[in-house]
Write a protein that holds these residues in place. Structure first.
Motif, short mmCIF file in Angstrom:
data_model
loop_
_atom_site.label_atom_id
_atom_site.label_comp_id
_atom_site.label_asym_id
_atom_site.label_seq_id
_atom_site.Cartn_x
_atom_site.Cartn_y
_atom_site.Cartn_z
N THR A 32 0.68 -1.21 -0.01
CA THR A 32 0.24 0.04 0.09
C THR A 32 0.95 1.28 -0.04
OG1 THR A 32 -1.62 -1.12 1.39
CG2 THR A 32 -1.82 1.30 1.06
N ARG A 33 1.84 1.20 0.89
CA ARG A 33 2.60 2.33 0.92
C ARG A 33 3.40 2.56 -0.46
NH1 ARG A 33 7.89 1.07 4.32
NH2 ARG A 33 8.35 0.55 1.98
N LYS A 39 2.14 6.77 -6.68
CA LYS A 39 1.11 7.83 -7.37
C LYS A 39 1.77 9.29 -6.93
CE LYS A 39 -2.45 8.34 -4.77
NZ LYS A 39 -3.57 8.35 -3.92
N LEU A 40 2.56 9.50 -5.95
CA LEU A 40 3.09 10.56 -5.59
C LEU A 40 4.24 10.97 -6.71
CD1 LEU A 40 3.19 10.72 -1.63
CD2 LEU A 40 1.69 11.88 -3.16
N LEU A 41 5.09 9.92 -6.96
CA LEU A 41 6.03 10.26 -8.18
C LEU A 41 5.48 10.55 -9.41
CD1 LEU A 41 8.61 7.36 -7.42
CD2 LEU A 41 9.03 9.87 -7.59
N ILE A 42 4.21 9.93 -9.63
CA ILE A 42 3.27 10.29 -10.95
C ILE A 42 3.15 11.79 -10.98
CG2 ILE A 42 1.57 9.77 -12.45
CD1 ILE A 42 1.94 6.80 -11.36
N SER A 88 7.98 16.13 -0.29
CA SER A 88 8.08 16.15 1.21
C SER A 88 7.02 14.79 1.69
CB SER A 88 7.51 17.31 2.06
OG SER A 88 7.36 17.07 3.08
N ASN A 89 6.00 14.91 0.83
CA ASN A 89 5.00 13.55 1.40
C ASN A 89 5.54 12.41 0.78
OD1 ASN A 89 2.70 14.80 2.36
ND2 ASN A 89 2.59 16.15 0.73
N TYR A 90 6.29 12.40 -0.44
CA TYR A 90 6.86 11.26 -0.80
C TYR A 90 7.92 10.50 0.09
CZ TYR A 90 9.65 7.86 -3.74
OH TYR A 90 10.17 6.94 -4.25
N ARG A 91 8.91 11.44 0.62
CA ARG A 91 9.72 11.09 1.73
C ARG A 91 9.20 10.59 3.07
NH1 ARG A 91 14.07 15.82 2.20
NH2 ARG A 91 15.32 14.24 3.41
N ARG A 92 8.06 11.22 3.46
CA ARG A 92 7.44 10.91 4.56
C ARG A 92 6.70 9.52 4.36
NH1 ARG A 92 3.63 15.46 6.84
NH2 ARG A 92 3.41 13.85 8.58
N TYR A 112 0.73 11.76 9.24
CA TYR A 112 0.92 11.87 7.89
C TYR A 112 -0.60 11.99 7.39
CZ TYR A 112 1.74 10.85 3.08
OH TYR A 112 1.80 10.70 1.70
N LYS A 113 -1.36 10.84 7.80
CA LYS A 113 -2.78 10.90 7.19
C LYS A 113 -3.36 12.31 7.69
CE LYS A 113 -7.15 8.75 8.09
NZ LYS A 113 -8.19 7.99 9.05
N HIS A 114 -3.37 12.93 8.75
CA HIS A 114 -3.85 14.01 9.34
C HIS A 114 -3.28 15.22 8.15
CE1 HIS A 114 -5.44 17.27 11.84
NE2 HIS A 114 -4.23 17.85 11.62
#
Length: 200
Positions: A32-33, A39-42, A88-92, A112-114
């Motif tokens: 899932t991760r 998706k973030l990379l795309i 930032s989100n990708y790294r997290r 992260y979800k919040h």
């Protein structure tokens, strides 16, 4: 007292949740991760291409009005902001050094979800406002270059697309992302509780 005894018997008669395999949970969490990270990379790649196209159009086109130049600056800044946020989100989301500390990793995912929810709602609203302002400024010059009906059609199609993204597509996006993150959190919490129960 009878009610309490009845409640106790209901609790004892409940079927316990089946034990979950540590390897299966971690495999699903990683899968899932990795899906969320891909998706973030795309999205980063798409926004990078959009920024490059905007810079090329800005340099190659003979815009004459200051409003158009301001619109291009707004568009490019929006793209850069989005790319930096995605990095930032990708790294997290890819941070797996806490996988051997379930409680810490669960807290990391909840935070992260919040933060993603805030980004996808409040920050996306501000982002949409800036993008809309950029288009309004851009269409000032377009209105001098084309006929009225083409300008109106362009404005209508642009704002219909922005509204569709904001009110429909973004809600679907948020719901799917939240569901995947919640599934990760619940599986890890269940595994963590299982470990706690075996230690008792």
């Amino acid at each position: 007292m009878k009610d309490f005894e009845a409640l106790k018997s209901i609790w004892h008669d409940q079927v316990a949740l089946p034990k979950v395999s540590h390897e299966d949970v971690l495999k699903n969490v990683r899968k899932t991760r990795n899906g969320l990270a891909s998706k973030l990379l795309i999205e980063m790649l798409g926004m990078g291409i959009a920024a490059a196209v905007l810079i090329y159009v800005w340099i190659a086109s003979p815009f004459t009005m200051w409003t158009t130049h301001l619109a291009m600056i707004i568009f490019i800044c929006c793209c850069i902001y989005y790319i930096l946020a995605m990095i930032s989100n990708y790294r997290r989301i890819n941070y797996d050094k806490l996988l051997d500390k379930p409680e810490a990793y669960i807290n990391h995912l909840k935070k992260y979800k919040h933060d993603r929810y805030i980004f996808n709602t409040r920050k996306y609203k501000v982002y949409s406002i800036f993008f809309t302002a950029g288009f309004m400024l851009y269409f000032i010059e377009i209105s001098f270059m084309t006929s009225l009906w083409i300008t109106v059609l362009g404005i209508l199609l642009t704002f219909l697309w922005i509204a569709l993204c904001y009110f429909v597509l973004m809600r679907i996006y948020i719901k799917r992302e939240e569901a995947k993150l919640e599934e990760m959190i619940q599986n890890l919490e269940r595994l963590h509780k299982q470990f706690e129960d075996t230690e008792l």
